[in-house]
Design a protein around this motif. Structure first.
Motif, PDB file in Angstrom:
ATOM      1  N   HIS A 289      -3.148  -0.455 -29.082  1.00 19.57           N
ATOM      2  CA  HIS A 289      -3.097  -0.170 -27.433  1.00 19.57           C
ATOM      3  C   HIS A 289      -4.055   1.459 -27.335  1.00 19.57           C
ATOM      4  O   HIS A 289      -3.399   2.344 -27.781  1.00 19.57           O
ATOM      5  N   GLU A 290      -4.953   1.406 -26.534  1.00 21.30           N
ATOM      6  CA  GLU A 290      -5.490   2.508 -26.343  1.00 21.30           C
ATOM      7  C   GLU A 290      -4.494   3.682 -24.975  1.00 21.30           C
ATOM      8  O   GLU A 290      -3.392   3.340 -24.559  1.00 21.30           O
ATOM      9  N   ASP A 291      -4.141   4.739 -25.348  1.00 18.32           N
ATOM     10  CA  ASP A 291      -2.863   5.390 -25.129  1.00 18.32           C
ATOM     11  C   ASP A 291      -3.368   5.494 -23.399  1.00 18.32           C
ATOM     12  O   ASP A 291      -4.507   5.952 -22.920  1.00 18.32           O
ATOM     13  N   ALA A 292      -2.201   5.468 -22.727  1.00 16.29           N
ATOM     14  CA  ALA A 292      -3.159   4.786 -20.741  1.00 16.29           C
ATOM     15  C   ALA A 292      -2.653   6.519 -20.249  1.00 16.29           C
ATOM     16  O   ALA A 292      -1.594   7.517 -20.288  1.00 16.29           O
ATOM     17  N   VAL A 293      -3.519   6.765 -19.657  1.00 14.74           N
ATOM     18  CA  VAL A 293      -3.836   7.949 -19.467  1.00 14.74           C
ATOM     19  C   VAL A 293      -3.589   7.628 -17.594  1.00 14.74           C
ATOM     20  O   VAL A 293      -5.289   7.443 -17.183  1.00 14.74           O
ATOM     21  N   LEU A 294      -3.422   8.594 -16.894  1.00 12.95           N
ATOM     22  CA  LEU A 294      -2.994   8.617 -15.336  1.00 12.95           C
ATOM     23  C   LEU A 294      -4.043   9.650 -15.249  1.00 12.95           C
ATOM     24  O   LEU A 294      -3.713  11.015 -14.749  1.00 12.95           O
ATOM     25  N   PRO A 295      -5.242   8.967 -14.574  1.00 14.21           N
ATOM     26  CA  PRO A 295      -6.340   9.980 -13.665  1.00 14.21           C
ATOM     27  C   PRO A 295      -5.734  10.955 -12.331  1.00 14.21           C
ATOM     28  O   PRO A 295      -4.765  10.468 -11.986  1.00 14.21           O
ATOM     29  N   ASP A 296      -6.251  11.785 -12.439  1.00 16.57           N
ATOM     30  CA  ASP A 296      -5.649  12.722 -11.276  1.00 16.57           C
ATOM     31  C   ASP A 296      -5.823  12.114  -9.833  1.00 16.57           C
ATOM     32  O   ASP A 296      -7.380  10.944  -9.387  1.00 16.57           O
ATOM     33  N   ARG A 297      -4.982  11.934  -8.790  1.00 15.79           N
ATOM     34  CA  ARG A 297      -5.544  11.540  -7.469  1.00 15.79           C
ATOM     35  C   ARG A 297      -6.731  12.553  -6.497  1.00 15.79           C
ATOM     36  O   ARG A 297      -6.357  14.009  -6.595  1.00 15.79           O
ATOM     37  N   VAL A 298      -7.891  11.924  -6.031  1.00 16.04           N
ATOM     38  CA  VAL A 298      -8.933  12.098  -5.434  1.00 16.04           C
ATOM     39  C   VAL A 298      -8.257  12.849  -3.893  1.00 16.04           C
ATOM     40  O   VAL A 298      -7.637  11.289  -2.957  1.00 16.04           O
ATOM     41  N   PHE A 299      -7.676  14.019  -3.905  1.00 10.36           N
ATOM     42  CA  PHE A 299      -8.433  14.382  -2.205  1.00 10.36           C
ATOM     43  C   PHE A 299      -8.754  14.386  -1.356  1.00 10.36           C
ATOM     44  O   PHE A 299      -9.994  14.958  -1.877  1.00 10.36           O
ATOM     45  N   ASN A 300      -8.465  13.725  -0.356  1.00 14.06           N
ATOM     46  CA  ASN A 300     -10.066  13.904   0.934  1.00 14.06           C
ATOM     47  C   ASN A 300      -9.801  14.867   2.110  1.00 14.06           C
ATOM     48  O   ASN A 300      -8.827  14.757   2.605  1.00 14.06           O
TER      49      ASN A 300
ATOM     50  N   ASN B 199     -11.246  15.627   4.733  1.00  9.01           N
ATOM     51  CA  ASN B 199     -10.907  14.836   5.769  1.00  9.01           C
ATOM     52  C   ASN B 199     -10.306  13.980   6.367  1.00  9.01           C
ATOM     53  O   ASN B 199     -10.435  13.226   7.369  1.00  9.01           O
ATOM     54  N   TYR B 200      -9.174  13.335   5.307  1.00  7.47           N
ATOM     55  CA  TYR B 200      -8.734  11.818   5.539  1.00  7.47           C
ATOM     56  C   TYR B 200      -7.443  11.880   6.202  1.00  7.47           C
ATOM     57  O   TYR B 200      -6.760  12.707   6.290  1.00  7.47           O
ATOM     58  N   GLU B 201      -6.849  11.419   7.393  1.00  9.90           N
ATOM     59  CA  GLU B 201      -5.986  11.729   8.282  1.00  9.90           C
ATOM     60  C   GLU B 201      -5.782  10.598   8.175  1.00  9.90           C
ATOM     61  O   GLU B 201      -6.019   9.062   8.856  1.00  9.90           O
ATOM     62  N   ARG B 202      -4.436  10.088   7.739  1.00  8.13           N
ATOM     63  CA  ARG B 202      -3.456   8.695   7.447  1.00  8.13           C
ATOM     64  C   ARG B 202      -3.446   8.355   8.719  1.00  8.13           C
ATOM     65  O   ARG B 202      -2.701   9.136   9.557  1.00  8.13           O
ATOM     66  N   SER B 203      -3.498   7.244   9.423  1.00  7.34           N
ATOM     67  CA  SER B 203      -3.239   6.393  10.669  1.00  7.34           C
ATOM     68  C   SER B 203      -1.678   6.499  10.981  1.00  7.34           C
ATOM     69  O   SER B 203      -0.845   5.941   9.746  1.00  7.34           O
ATOM     70  N   THR B 204      -1.143   6.500  11.608  1.00  3.71           N
ATOM     71  CA  THR B 204       0.326   6.452  12.218  1.00  3.71           C
ATOM     72  C   THR B 204       0.476   4.129  12.694  1.00  3.71           C
ATOM     73  O   THR B 204       0.143   4.037  13.120  1.00  3.71           O
ATOM     74  N   LEU B 205       1.193   3.278  11.572  1.00  4.54           N
ATOM     75  CA  LEU B 205       0.815   1.937  11.555  1.00  4.54           C
ATOM     76  C   LEU B 205       1.936   1.625  12.668  1.00  4.54           C
ATOM     77  O   LEU B 205       2.596   2.698  12.326  1.00  4.54           O
ATOM     78  N   PRO B 206       2.329   0.764  13.893  1.00  2.97           N
ATOM     79  CA  PRO B 206       3.013   0.794  15.149  1.00  2.97           C
ATOM     80  C   PRO B 206       4.196  -0.107  14.023  1.00  2.97           C
ATOM     81  O   PRO B 206       4.151  -0.879  13.018  1.00  2.97           O
ATOM     82  N   PRO B 207       6.168   0.661  14.221  1.00  4.44           N
ATOM     83  CA  PRO B 207       6.530   0.523  13.816  1.00  4.44           C
ATOM     84  C   PRO B 207       7.290  -1.363  13.384  1.00  4.44           C
ATOM     85  O   PRO B 207       7.867  -1.661  12.934  1.00  4.44           O
ATOM     86  N   GLU B 208       6.853  -2.188  13.828  1.00  4.72           N
ATOM     87  CA  GLU B 208       7.055  -3.280  14.272  1.00  4.72           C
ATOM     88  C   GLU B 208       6.541  -3.825  13.019  1.00  4.72           C
ATOM     89  O   GLU B 208       6.838  -5.261  12.636  1.00  4.72           O
TER      90      GLU B 208
END
Length: 306
Positions: free
Chosen positions: A277-288, A290-299
Motif C-alpha cells: 500500500h502507498e504510505d498514507a500521509v495526513l494532509p494539513d488542515r485548511v484554515f479559513n 473568515n469562517y466562524e463555527r456556529s453554535t448548535l442548540p444544546p437539545e
C-alpha cells in the motif's frame, strides 16, 4: 509543541487505542459475567482449564492481523470466498465468526444468517434463497448456518420430507461443484462438541439473562434428539464430503482453542501475501480565517450520562 512532546503524545494515543481494542475483546469474553457463582463453578469444574488469557489474546491479535492481510489479498486478487459454519446448537459458530469479522471491513467480509424460510421461499428451488448472498470478486461471505439446514435441523425436526432430503443429497455436491467452477472457494467447517458440553452451555443460556435470546424451542428439542442429529451429521459427511469442497471438523469443547485453531486453519487455505500500500500521509488542515463555527442548540446533543 516540541518533537519530543509530539512523539510522547503519539505514544500515549497509540497505547490508549490498543487498550481500547483490548477492552473490546474483553467485552466479548465476558460470557459468564452475570452467571451465578454456583453455575460458574460447575461449568469450570466440568470444563477444565483453557488456554491462559494473555496467551489467547496474543495469538488472537496475531491471527486477526493475518486476516487483514488475507482480506487485502482477496480484494486485490478478486477472489471469491464462501465459508460455511455448521454444528450443533451452542457449538461456538457465532463466537468464531465474531472474532473473524471483528477487525475486518464489513464491505468486504459479510456474515449471512438467514431466518426460517418464508412460504414463498419454501416454494422455490431449495438453493435459491442462498444464491443472492454469494460473493462477487473481492468478497468473503461467512454463512452462520447454510444450505446444510436441510441435512440437519429440517431433516431431524421433520420440516423436510424424505424425498426432499434425498434430492438435497443428490443436488448439493453438484451445486458446490458449480460454485467452485465459477471461481468461488468453498470452505466448510463443522464445530463438534460433546453431549455434556452442550448441556452445560444450554444451562448457562437458561440462567444468563444476556444469553436467553440465544435459546429457542428448537434448541431445546435438539437436546431430545441428540442421537438423531448425530446420525444425520454422519450421513451428511459421508455424502457431501467432496474433494472440491471438503469438510473440516473443529473440536469445539474449548471455545478459545476452537477459535484460534479455526482461524489459523482458514488462513492456511489461501496463498495470500501482503499487498503493498502507498504510505498514507495526513494532509494539513485548511484554515479559513473568515469562517466562524456556529453554535448548535444544546437539545441536539446526546446527554452525557456516563
Amino acid at each position: 509543541m516540541s518533537p519530543a512532546d509530539t512523539e510522547k503524545t503519539a505514544e500515549d494515543w497509540l497505547e490508549a487505542e490498543l487498550m481500547d481494542s483490548f477492552d473490546e475483546e474483553v467485552e466479548l469474553e465476558m460470557e459468564d459475567a452475570v452467571l451465578s457463582m454456583k453455575i460458574r463453578e460447575i461449568y469450570r469444574k466440568a470444563h477444565g482449564p483453557s488456554i491462559p488469557r494473555p496467551e489467547y489474546f496474543r495469538a488472537l491479535l496475531h491471527l486477526q492481523a493475518e486476516l487483514i492481510k488475507l482480506q487485502d489479498w482477496v480484494v486485490a486478487s478478486g477472489e471469491k470466498v464462501v465459508v460455511l459454519f455448521e454444528g450443533r446448537d451452542s457449538a461456538g459458530k457465532g463466537g468464531v465468526i465474531k472474532r473473524i469479522t471483528q477487525r475486518l471491513d464489513p464491505r468486504v467480509v459479510r456474515t449471512v444468517a438467514l431466518p426460517a424460510p418464508s412460504s414463498r421461499e419454501m416454494s422455490q428451488w431449495y438453493f435459491q434463497r442462498y444464491v443472492p448472498h454469494l460473493p462477487a470478486g473481492g468478497e468473503i461471505v461467512l454463512f452462520d448456518r447454510s444450505w446444510y439446514n436441510r441435512a440437519g435441523v429440517e431433516r431431524v425436526m421433520g420440516f423436510a420430507s424424505d424425498r426432499q432430503v434425498e434430492d438435497f443429497f443428490r443436488d448439493v455436491p453438484e451445486f458446490e461443484r458449480m460454485l467452485v467452477r465459477s471461481g468461488i472457494k468453498v470452505v466448510k467447517y463443522w464445530f463438534s462438541i460433546t453431549d455434556e458440553e452442550q448441556q452445560m452451555r444450554f444451562l448457562i443460556r437458561i440462567h444468563d439473562p444476556l444469553k436467553q435470546w440465544k435459546l429457542s424451542p428448537m434448541d431445546l428439542q435438539s437436546r431430545i434428539r441428540w442421537e438423531d442429529y448425530t446420525k444425520a451429521k454422519e450421513e451428511m459427511f459421508e455424502r457431501t464430503n467432496i474433494p472440491e469442497a471438503p469438510w473440516y471438523i473443529v473440536p469445539g469443547n474449548d471455545k478459545k482453542r476452537a477459535r484460534l485453531n479455526c482461524i489459523d486453519h482458514l488462513l492456511t487455505l489461501f496463498p495470500y501475501e501482503e499487498v503493498p500500500h502507498e504510505d498514507a500521509v495526513l494532509p494539513d488542515r485548511v484554515f479559513n480565517p473568515n469562517y466562524e463555527r456556529s453554535t448548535l442548540p444544546p437539545e441536539l446533543y446526546v446527554p452525557s450520562k456516563y
